[in-house]
Design an enzyme around this catalytic site. Structure first.
Site, PDB file in Angstrom:
ATOM      1  N   LYS A  61      29.152  46.138  30.401  1.00 17.30           N
ATOM      2  CA  LYS A  61      29.566  45.028  31.275  1.00 17.30           C
ATOM      3  C   LYS A  61      28.347  44.589  32.083  1.00 17.30           C
ATOM      4  CE  LYS A  61      32.541  43.840  35.225  1.00 17.30           C
ATOM      5  NZ  LYS A  61      33.754  44.165  36.002  1.00 17.30           N
ATOM      6  N   ASP A  78      36.271  50.272  38.209  1.00 21.27           N
ATOM      7  CA  ASP A  78      34.822  50.073  38.152  1.00 21.27           C
ATOM      8  C   ASP A  78      34.205  50.981  39.217  1.00 21.27           C
ATOM      9  OD1 ASP A  78      35.841  48.023  36.558  1.00 21.27           O
ATOM     10  OD2 ASP A  78      34.234  46.627  37.096  1.00 21.27           O
ATOM     11  N   LYS A 121      28.269  49.595  33.332  1.00 19.71           N
ATOM     12  CA  LYS A 121      28.193  48.277  33.980  1.00 19.71           C
ATOM     13  C   LYS A 121      26.894  48.228  34.775  1.00 19.71           C
ATOM     14  CE  LYS A 121      30.709  45.837  37.709  1.00 19.71           C
ATOM     15  NZ  LYS A 121      31.985  45.667  38.405  1.00 19.71           N
TER      16      LYS A 121
HETATM   17  O1  G3H Z   1      31.174  43.291  39.728  1.00 21.31           O
HETATM   18  C1  G3H Z   1      30.834  42.181  39.889  1.00 21.31           C
HETATM   19  C2  G3H Z   1      29.876  41.687  40.881  1.00 21.31           C
HETATM   20  O2  G3H Z   1      30.197  42.064  42.179  1.00 21.31           O
HETATM   21  C3  G3H Z   1      29.837  40.224  40.786  1.00 21.31           C
HETATM   22  O3  G3H Z   1      28.661  39.786  41.384  1.00 21.31           O
HETATM   23  P1  G3H Z   1      28.461  38.265  41.732  1.00 21.31           P
HETATM   24  O4  G3H Z   1      29.226  38.009  42.991  1.00 21.31           O
HETATM   25  O5  G3H Z   1      26.985  38.123  41.915  1.00 21.31           O
HETATM   26  O6  G3H Z   1      28.961  37.428  40.588  1.00 21.31           O
END
Ligand code: G3H
Length: 291
Positions: A226, A124, A187
Protein backbone atom coordinates in the site's frame (compact mmCIF):
# COMPACT_ATOMS: atom_id res chain seq x y z
CA UNK A 1 9.80 -18.17 13.40
CA UNK A 2 9.40 -17.97 17.17
CA UNK A 3 10.93 -16.04 20.02
CA UNK A 4 13.86 -18.47 20.16
CA UNK A 5 15.45 -16.51 17.32
CA UNK A 6 17.91 -13.92 18.45
CA UNK A 7 18.32 -10.48 16.94
CA UNK A 8 21.55 -11.76 15.36
CA UNK A 9 19.68 -14.64 13.72
CA UNK A 10 17.03 -12.27 12.46
CA UNK A 11 19.83 -10.10 11.03
CA UNK A 12 21.19 -13.05 9.10
CA UNK A 13 17.78 -13.80 7.65
CA UNK A 14 17.25 -10.17 6.65
CA UNK A 15 20.68 -10.05 4.99
CA UNK A 16 19.72 -13.15 3.00
CA UNK A 17 16.60 -11.38 1.77
CA UNK A 18 18.63 -8.31 0.83
CA UNK A 19 21.27 -10.35 -0.95
CA UNK A 20 20.67 -10.33 -4.70
CA UNK A 21 17.26 -8.70 -4.27
CA UNK A 22 16.16 -7.78 -7.77
CA UNK A 23 14.15 -4.58 -7.96
CA UNK A 24 12.40 -4.42 -11.31
CA UNK A 25 12.08 -1.17 -13.21
CA UNK A 26 9.38 -2.69 -15.43
CA UNK A 27 5.90 -1.34 -14.71
CA UNK A 28 3.50 -3.69 -12.95
CA UNK A 29 0.17 -4.15 -14.68
CA UNK A 30 -2.52 -2.09 -13.00
CA UNK A 31 -6.24 -1.51 -13.48
CA UNK A 32 -7.33 0.83 -16.25
CA UNK A 33 -8.34 4.26 -15.00
CA UNK A 34 -11.62 3.62 -16.83
CA UNK A 35 -12.43 0.58 -14.70
CA UNK A 36 -14.02 0.21 -11.29
CA UNK A 37 -10.87 -1.73 -10.41
CA UNK A 38 -9.01 1.58 -10.38
CA UNK A 39 -11.14 3.28 -7.73
CA UNK A 40 -11.14 -0.03 -5.81
CA UNK A 41 -7.44 0.57 -5.11
CA UNK A 42 -8.17 3.66 -3.01
CA UNK A 43 -8.40 3.79 0.79
CA UNK A 44 -10.29 7.06 1.31
CA UNK A 45 -8.45 8.52 4.27
CA UNK A 46 -9.27 11.05 6.95
CA UNK A 47 -7.02 10.94 10.00
CA UNK A 48 -6.79 14.52 11.23
CA UNK A 49 -7.31 14.67 14.98
CA UNK A 50 -9.89 17.44 14.75
CA UNK A 51 -12.14 15.48 12.38
CA UNK A 52 -15.87 15.92 13.02
CA UNK A 53 -18.59 13.25 12.79
CA UNK A 54 -20.26 15.09 9.93
CA UNK A 55 -17.06 14.87 7.92
CA UNK A 56 -16.96 11.13 8.53
CA UNK A 57 -20.51 10.79 7.14
CA UNK A 58 -19.38 12.68 4.06
CA UNK A 59 -16.25 10.56 3.75
CA UNK A 60 -18.36 7.40 3.78
CA UNK A 61 -20.83 8.81 1.24
CA UNK A 62 -17.94 9.66 -1.09
CA UNK A 63 -16.44 6.20 -0.67
CA UNK A 64 -19.78 4.60 -1.60
CA UNK A 65 -20.33 6.81 -4.64
CA UNK A 66 -16.82 6.33 -5.96
CA UNK A 67 -16.57 2.63 -5.12
CA UNK A 68 -13.39 3.00 -3.07
CA UNK A 69 -11.81 0.00 -1.34
CA UNK A 70 -12.19 1.40 2.15
CA UNK A 71 -12.38 4.40 4.38
CA UNK A 72 -9.36 4.75 6.66
CA UNK A 73 -10.07 6.46 9.99
CA UNK A 74 -9.09 6.60 13.65
CA UNK A 75 -10.61 4.14 16.14
CA UNK A 76 -13.19 6.57 17.51
CA UNK A 77 -14.94 6.70 14.11
CA UNK A 78 -14.94 3.01 13.21
CA UNK A 79 -18.41 2.30 14.61
CA UNK A 80 -19.91 5.22 12.70
CA UNK A 81 -18.21 4.16 9.46
CA UNK A 82 -19.34 0.55 9.84
CA UNK A 83 -22.94 1.79 10.24
CA UNK A 84 -22.69 4.25 7.35
CA UNK A 85 -21.17 1.68 4.99
CA UNK A 86 -23.24 -1.39 5.85
CA UNK A 87 -24.07 -3.29 2.65
CA UNK A 88 -21.97 -1.03 0.46
CA UNK A 89 -18.95 -3.30 -0.08
CA UNK A 90 -16.69 -0.50 1.14
CA UNK A 91 -14.49 -1.74 3.96
CA UNK A 92 -13.53 0.05 7.17
CA UNK A 93 -9.83 0.41 7.93
CA UNK A 94 -8.60 1.70 11.28
CA UNK A 95 -5.15 2.97 12.18
CA UNK A 96 -3.39 1.54 15.25
CA UNK A 97 -0.45 3.12 17.06
CA UNK A 98 -0.92 6.21 14.92
CA UNK A 99 1.17 7.98 14.04
CA UNK A 100 4.34 7.46 16.06
CA UNK A 101 4.19 3.66 16.37
CA UNK A 102 5.96 3.78 19.71
CA UNK A 103 2.97 2.97 21.93
CA UNK A 104 3.46 -0.10 24.07
CA UNK A 105 2.07 -3.45 23.04
CA UNK A 106 -0.85 -3.44 25.47
CA UNK A 107 -2.02 -0.10 24.10
CA UNK A 108 -1.80 -1.34 20.52
CA UNK A 109 -3.58 -4.59 21.39
CA UNK A 110 -6.40 -2.71 23.11
CA UNK A 111 -6.73 -0.34 20.18
CA UNK A 112 -6.85 -3.26 17.74
CA UNK A 113 -9.46 -5.07 19.86
CA UNK A 114 -11.68 -1.99 20.12
CA UNK A 115 -11.42 -1.35 16.39
CA UNK A 116 -12.42 -4.90 15.49
CA UNK A 117 -15.29 -4.95 17.98
CA UNK A 118 -16.50 -1.67 16.46
CA UNK A 119 -16.52 -3.17 12.96
CA UNK A 120 -13.08 -2.65 11.41
CA UNK A 121 -12.22 -4.97 8.52
CA UNK A 122 -8.62 -3.83 8.21
CA UNK A 123 -6.02 -2.45 10.62
CA UNK A 124 -3.19 -0.16 9.49
CA UNK A 125 -0.62 -0.59 12.26
CA UNK A 126 2.42 1.66 12.66
CA UNK A 127 5.63 -0.26 13.26
CA UNK A 128 7.88 0.86 16.11
CA UNK A 129 10.41 2.19 13.63
CA UNK A 130 12.77 3.30 16.42
CA UNK A 131 13.14 -0.36 17.33
CA UNK A 132 13.60 -1.23 13.68
CA UNK A 133 16.40 1.34 13.41
CA UNK A 134 17.94 -0.18 16.55
CA UNK A 135 17.66 -3.73 15.05
CA UNK A 136 15.48 -4.93 17.91
CA UNK A 137 13.96 -7.48 15.57
CA UNK A 138 12.74 -9.96 18.13
CA UNK A 139 10.87 -7.29 20.05
CA UNK A 140 9.19 -6.11 16.84
CA UNK A 141 8.33 -9.66 15.83
CA UNK A 142 6.75 -10.39 19.21
CA UNK A 143 4.58 -7.30 18.89
CA UNK A 144 3.47 -8.13 15.35
CA UNK A 145 2.68 -11.73 16.19
CA UNK A 146 0.63 -10.66 19.22
CA UNK A 147 -1.33 -8.24 17.02
CA UNK A 148 -1.86 -10.94 14.40
CA UNK A 149 -3.31 -13.28 16.99
CA UNK A 150 -5.55 -10.52 18.32
CA UNK A 151 -6.72 -9.66 14.80
CA UNK A 152 -7.16 -12.91 12.93
CA UNK A 153 -8.28 -13.44 9.36
CA UNK A 154 -10.46 -12.25 7.68
CA UNK A 155 -9.27 -8.99 9.28
CA UNK A 156 -6.49 -7.69 7.05
CA UNK A 157 -3.36 -6.27 8.64
CA UNK A 158 -1.14 -3.64 7.06
CA UNK A 159 2.19 -2.70 8.59
CA UNK A 160 3.06 0.99 8.16
CA UNK A 161 6.85 1.18 7.91
CA UNK A 162 7.21 5.01 7.81
CA UNK A 163 9.74 4.72 5.02
CA UNK A 164 10.83 8.37 5.31
CA UNK A 165 12.60 7.37 8.54
CA UNK A 166 14.27 4.25 7.15
CA UNK A 167 17.13 3.34 4.85
CA UNK A 168 16.97 0.59 2.23
CA UNK A 169 18.08 -2.21 4.56
CA UNK A 170 15.62 -1.12 7.24
CA UNK A 171 12.75 -1.12 4.73
CA UNK A 172 13.72 -4.66 3.73
CA UNK A 173 13.86 -5.66 7.41
CA UNK A 174 10.38 -4.18 7.97
CA UNK A 175 8.98 -6.22 5.07
CA UNK A 176 10.64 -9.37 6.41
CA UNK A 177 9.16 -8.81 9.88
CA UNK A 178 5.67 -8.23 8.44
CA UNK A 179 5.83 -11.38 6.32
CA UNK A 180 7.11 -13.50 9.19
CA UNK A 181 4.22 -12.35 11.39
CA UNK A 182 1.62 -13.10 8.70
CA UNK A 183 0.63 -9.55 7.76
CA UNK A 184 -1.30 -8.98 4.54
CA UNK A 185 0.22 -5.68 3.40
CA UNK A 186 3.22 -3.48 3.95
CA UNK A 187 2.40 0.22 3.74
CA UNK A 188 4.84 3.06 3.13
CA UNK A 189 3.79 6.00 5.31
CA UNK A 190 1.47 7.58 7.83
CA UNK A 191 1.38 10.84 5.86
CA UNK A 192 2.26 12.67 9.09
CA UNK A 193 6.02 12.17 9.32
CA UNK A 194 8.29 13.29 6.51
CA UNK A 195 7.79 12.66 2.81
CA UNK A 196 5.26 10.00 1.91
CA UNK A 197 5.35 7.30 -0.73
CA UNK A 198 8.07 7.30 -3.38
CA UNK A 199 8.24 5.19 -6.51
CA UNK A 200 11.65 3.89 -5.44
CA UNK A 201 10.43 2.64 -2.06
CA UNK A 202 7.26 1.11 -3.50
CA UNK A 203 9.35 -0.80 -6.06
CA UNK A 204 11.68 -1.98 -3.30
CA UNK A 205 8.79 -3.16 -1.12
CA UNK A 206 7.10 -4.94 -4.05
CA UNK A 207 10.36 -6.75 -4.84
CA UNK A 208 10.74 -7.76 -1.18
CA UNK A 209 7.19 -9.10 -1.01
CA UNK A 210 7.86 -11.22 -4.08
CA UNK A 211 11.18 -12.56 -2.80
CA UNK A 212 9.80 -13.32 0.67
CA UNK A 213 6.89 -15.24 -0.86
CA UNK A 214 9.23 -17.29 -3.03
CA UNK A 215 11.84 -18.01 -0.34
CA UNK A 216 12.15 -20.70 2.29
CA UNK A 217 12.01 -18.33 5.27
CA UNK A 218 9.08 -17.51 7.51
CA UNK A 219 6.11 -15.74 5.97
CA UNK A 220 5.64 -17.26 2.54
CA UNK A 221 2.29 -15.69 1.84
CA UNK A 222 2.59 -12.98 -0.85
CA UNK A 223 2.00 -9.62 0.85
CA UNK A 224 0.64 -6.63 -1.06
CA UNK A 225 1.99 -3.07 -1.02
CA UNK A 226 0.00 0.00 0.00
CA UNK A 227 1.46 3.34 -1.08
CA UNK A 228 0.39 6.27 1.08
CA UNK A 229 1.27 9.82 1.94
CA UNK A 230 1.28 12.71 -0.52
CA UNK A 231 -0.60 10.95 -3.35
CA UNK A 232 -2.61 13.79 -4.82
CA UNK A 233 -2.99 13.39 -8.58
CA UNK A 234 -4.02 10.72 -11.04
CA UNK A 235 -0.44 10.72 -12.27
CA UNK A 236 0.83 10.05 -8.72
CA UNK A 237 -1.69 7.23 -8.34
CA UNK A 238 -0.80 5.52 -11.63
CA UNK A 239 2.93 5.81 -10.88
CA UNK A 240 2.46 4.06 -7.53
CA UNK A 241 0.35 1.28 -9.04
CA UNK A 242 2.89 0.75 -11.81
CA UNK A 243 5.65 0.61 -9.17
CA UNK A 244 3.90 -2.37 -7.58
CA UNK A 245 1.31 -0.98 -5.14
CA UNK A 246 -2.13 -2.55 -5.21
CA UNK A 247 -3.67 -0.16 -2.66
CA UNK A 248 -3.36 3.63 -2.35
CA UNK A 249 -3.92 5.49 0.92
CA UNK A 250 -4.82 9.07 0.17
CA UNK A 251 -6.86 11.96 1.43
CA UNK A 252 -7.12 13.09 -2.23
CA UNK A 253 -9.21 10.14 -3.46
CA UNK A 254 -12.17 12.20 -4.62
CA UNK A 255 -9.93 14.39 -6.76
CA UNK A 256 -8.07 11.43 -8.20
CA UNK A 257 -11.32 9.62 -9.05
CA UNK A 258 -12.71 12.78 -10.63
CA UNK A 259 -9.57 13.27 -12.70
CA UNK A 260 -9.68 9.63 -13.82
CA UNK A 261 -13.32 9.98 -14.84
CA UNK A 262 -12.67 13.19 -16.77
CA UNK A 263 -9.70 11.70 -18.58
CA UNK A 264 -11.62 8.54 -19.39
CA UNK A 265 -14.50 10.62 -20.78
CA UNK A 266 -12.21 12.84 -22.79
CA UNK A 267 -10.14 9.88 -24.00
CA UNK A 268 -6.99 11.62 -22.84
CA UNK A 269 -3.73 9.96 -21.84
CA UNK A 270 -2.63 10.17 -18.23
CA UNK A 271 -0.23 12.96 -19.21
CA UNK A 272 -1.51 16.52 -19.09
CA UNK A 273 -3.55 17.47 -16.10
CA UNK A 274 -7.28 17.99 -16.28
CA UNK A 275 -8.74 19.11 -13.01
CA UNK A 276 -12.31 19.55 -12.01
CA UNK A 277 -13.69 22.77 -10.66
CA UNK A 278 -12.33 23.97 -7.38
CA UNK A 279 -8.98 23.82 -5.69
CA UNK A 280 -6.84 20.71 -5.48
CA UNK A 281 -5.60 20.08 -1.95
CA UNK A 282 -1.94 20.82 -1.41
CA UNK A 283 0.61 18.28 -0.22
CA UNK A 284 0.24 19.58 3.30
CA UNK A 285 -3.54 19.38 3.16
CA UNK A 286 -5.23 16.81 5.29
CA UNK A 287 -8.24 18.85 6.17
CA UNK A 288 -11.28 17.22 4.69
CA UNK A 289 -12.89 20.64 4.48
CA UNK A 290 -10.06 21.90 2.26
CA UNK A 291 -11.61 20.06 -0.63
O1 G3H B 1 -2.62 6.48 5.31
C1 G3H B 1 -2.76 7.41 4.62
C2 G3H B 1 -2.13 8.73 4.78
O2 G3H B 1 -2.35 9.28 6.04
C3 G3H B 1 -2.67 9.61 3.75
O3 G3H B 1 -1.80 10.69 3.61
P1 G3H B 1 -2.24 11.97 2.81
O4 G3H B 1 -3.11 12.77 3.73
O5 G3H B 1 -0.95 12.66 2.50
O6 G3H B 1 -2.97 11.56 1.57
Amino acid sequence: MGSRYTDAEWSMFIEEVEHDLKVSSEPYSCPSIRSSGFTKTIDHTLLKLETKAVQIDELCAEARVNGFASVCVRANFVHQCAADLRGSGVRVACVVGFHEGTHDLLYKLQEAKTAIQSGADELDIVINYLELQARKYNSIYQELVALRSQAQHPVQLKLILETSQLNRSQIIAGCAMAAAAGFDFVKTSTGFNGPGATVENVRLMAACCQKLAEGNGPGRKRMQVKASGGIRTLEDAVKMLEAGASRLGTSGGVWIAREAKEKAEQGMSTNGAVYGEGRRPSLQTRLFTDY
